[in-house]
Motif scaffolding. Structure first.
Motif, PDB file in Angstrom:
ATOM      1  N   SER A 184      -3.286 -28.085 -90.603  1.00 50.23           N
ATOM      2  CA  SER A 184      -4.362 -27.315 -89.984  1.00 50.23           C
ATOM      3  C   SER A 184      -5.480 -27.081 -90.980  1.00 50.23           C
TER       4      SER A 184
ATOM      5  N   ASN B 147      -6.050 -27.114 -85.621  1.00 51.07           N
ATOM      6  CA  ASN B 147      -4.675 -26.964 -86.065  1.00 51.07           C
ATOM      7  C   ASN B 147      -3.924 -28.284 -85.975  1.00 51.07           C
TER       8      ASN B 147
ATOM      9  N   ASN C 295      -5.337 -34.043 -84.594  1.00 51.40           N
ATOM     10  CA  ASN C 295      -5.086 -33.773 -86.007  1.00 51.40           C
ATOM     11  C   ASN C 295      -3.632 -34.089 -86.321  1.00 51.40           C
TER      12      ASN C 295
ATOM     13  N   GLN D  76     -11.832 -24.594 -86.104  1.00 53.76           N
ATOM     14  CA  GLN D  76     -10.486 -24.690 -86.636  1.00 53.76           C
ATOM     15  C   GLN D  76      -9.718 -25.730 -85.825  1.00 53.76           C
TER      16      GLN D  76
ATOM     17  N   PRO E  27      -5.683 -32.101 -93.525  1.00 51.22           N
ATOM     18  CA  PRO E  27      -6.115 -32.498 -92.185  1.00 51.22           C
ATOM     19  C   PRO E  27      -6.314 -34.011 -92.104  1.00 51.22           C
TER      20      PRO E  27
END
Length: 379
Positions: free
Chosen positions: A288, A331, A284, A329, A252
C-alpha cells in the motif's frame, strides 16, 4: 545460392553486326544472393537479385539490362555494362516482390534482339519487418518475485518470420524467460523459451518473466525481438521496453492498463481544438502507498493540454478534482480507475511510435511505480 536457367535459342539472323556473329545472349540465369544481416537498423527494401547471362558474341561494346516489376508489363533500362561482363547485381529491391529481367548486346552497328525473360522474387524468405509492444510498461517487484508482462510481436512482411525469440538487451540482476500465449485468453502455449514462427501479417503474443536476484533501481530494460530471417524490431522506449525495479521489501507495484473508446489504443482528438479521452484501470500488486497519477507526452512536444481525475469504476464519473495530477491512497490489491482528457491546441499527426500520452504513477519519493500509454492523433 539457387537459380533457374532459361534456354533462349533463337534462329540465326542474316543481318548480323560487323563481325557477322550474333550478339544476343542465349539465356539468363537469375539467382538469389546470400545476404548477411547487418547490425543496427536496416531498410526493408534491401533485397538483391543477380542476373547472369551467356555471352555469345565477340564484338559487343556492352550489354543493356532491363527490368520490370512482376505486376507490370513495362520494361525499364536499369544498367549498361561493358563488353564481356556477364552478370549484374540489382540491389535495393523490396523483399518478397517479383522482378523480371531481359538483356541485349550492342555495338556501334546496332543491337541484338532481347534475350529471353526470367523472373524471380527478391529474398522470398525475408520478412518486411517486425513491430513489438510491451504491456504494462512498468513493474516494481520484490527480489525473487517474478515481474511478468505481456509482449506482442507483429510480422509486417509477406513471408513467414522464422524462429522468433525474445531476449533482454539491458543487463540487470534478474533471470529471464518467455513463452507464447493465446492472444484471446492470455493462457500460455508451447514451451518455455521456445522459438516460434509468425505468419505473414500476423501477430504473436508472449508472456515475459524477469525474476530479480538482487535489488536495483528503476531501469529501462530493452529487449531484442528477433526472428532468424529478419532484423530485430526497432526499440521504442516506453512502448516495447520495461521500466523495472527490484527492492528487498515490498513497494507499490501499480499495473496499469489503458482503454480507449475505439479499443485500438488510440486517443482521438476531434479537430484541432477538440478533446479526446481515455481510461486507465490499475491494480496494486505490491504494498500500500500514496500514489500520484500524472500524464505527459514523453519526449515529444505536442500541441495538447492533458488533465486527469480518479473515477468511479462503476460509471466512469470523476470522484476527484480534474487537474494535471491526482494523489490517492492505493492499498494492496486495490483497483482504482482514472480518466484522462486531452485538449487539442493544433494538429497531432498520426505517429503511434512517437506521438503518445503517457500516464505515470509515482510514490511519495517520486519513483515511478506504474505506467501505461496510448497513441494520440487529431481526427
Amino acid at each position: 545460392m539457387s537459380g533457374i536457367a532459361f534456354d533462349a535459342r533463337r534462329t540465326k539472323e542474316d543481318d548480323t553486326l560487323s563481325s557477322n556473329r550474333s550478339l544476343f545472349p542465349t539465356f539468363i540465369l537469375v539467382s538469389f544472393l546470400s545476404l548477411t544481416a547487418l547490425g543496427g537498423p536496416r531498410e526493408s527494401d534491401a533485397g538483391t537479385l543477380q542476373a547472369t547471362w551467356m555471352d555469345n558474341s565477340n564484338n559487343e561494346d556492352g550489354f543493356e539490362i532491363e527490368r520490370r516489376m512482376g505486376t507490370t508489363q513495362t520494361y525499364t533500362q536499369i544498367a549498361i555494362v561493358g563488353a564481356n561482363i556477364t552478370s549484374y547485381n540489382d540491389s535495393g529491391l523490396v523483399d518478397g516482390d517479383t522482378y523480371c529481367y531481359r538483356v541485349l548486346a550492342f555495338n556501334a552497328t546496332g543491337s541484338s534482339p532481347y534475350s529471353n525473360e526470367v523472373c524471380a522474387a527478391a529474398r522470398p524468405d525475408a520478412t518486411g519487418g517486425l513491430l513489438a509492444a510491451v504491456l504494462p510498461s512498468s513493474r516494481s517487484v520484490q527480489v525473487k518475485t517474478p515481474a511478468t508482462v505481456f509482449a506482442t510481436v507483429i510480422n509486417t512482411g509477406q513471408a513467414i518470420a522464422r524462429g522468433c525469440s525474445i531476449a533482454p538487451l539491458t543487463s540487470v540482476p534478474a533471470s529471464f524467460g518467455f513463452q507464447t500465449t493465446n492472444t484471446a485468453t492470455n493462457q500460455v502455449t508451447g514451451f518455455p523459451n521456445a522459438t516460434v514462427d509468425i505468419a505473414a501479417g500476423a501477430a504473436q503474443s508472449f508472456v515475459l518473466a524477469l525474476t530479480p536476484t538482487a535489488p536495483f533501481p528503476p531501469t529501462e530494460v530493452q529487449f531484442s525481438f528477433n526472428c532468424a530471417n529478419s532484423d530485430p524490431a526497432q526499440i521504442n522506449v516506453e512502448l516495447n521496453t520495461l521500466l523495472l525495479s527490484a527492492s528487498l521489501t515490498s513497494v507499490p507495484d501499480i499495473v496499469a492498463l489503458e482503454a480507449t473508446s475505439t479499443n485500438d489504443g488510440i486517443a482521438n482528438i476531434g479537430g484541432t481544438n477538440g478533446t479526446g479521452a481515455f481510461a486507465v484501470a490499475t491494480v496494486n500488486l505490491g504494498a500500500s502507498g500514496s500514489i500520484t497519477a500524472s500524464a505527459d507526452t514523453g519526449a515529444a512536444t505536442l500541441p495538447v493540454n492533458i488533465s486527469l481525475c480518479q473515477t468511479d469504476p462503476a460509471n466512469g464519473q470523476c470522484i476527484s478534482g480534474i487537474g494535471p495530477s491526482v494523489t490517492t491512497q492505493i492499498n494492496a490489491n486495490a483497483t482504482p480507475t482514472f480518466g484522462i482528457f486531452v485538449q487539442g491546441n493544433g494538429t497531432v499527426p498520426f505517429d503511434p511510435a512517437a506521438n503518445r500520452v503517457f500516464v505515470r504513477f509515482k510514490d511519495t519519493g517520486g519513483v515511478i511505480r506504474g505506467s501505461t500509454s496510448v497513441a494520440v492523433r487529431t481526427q
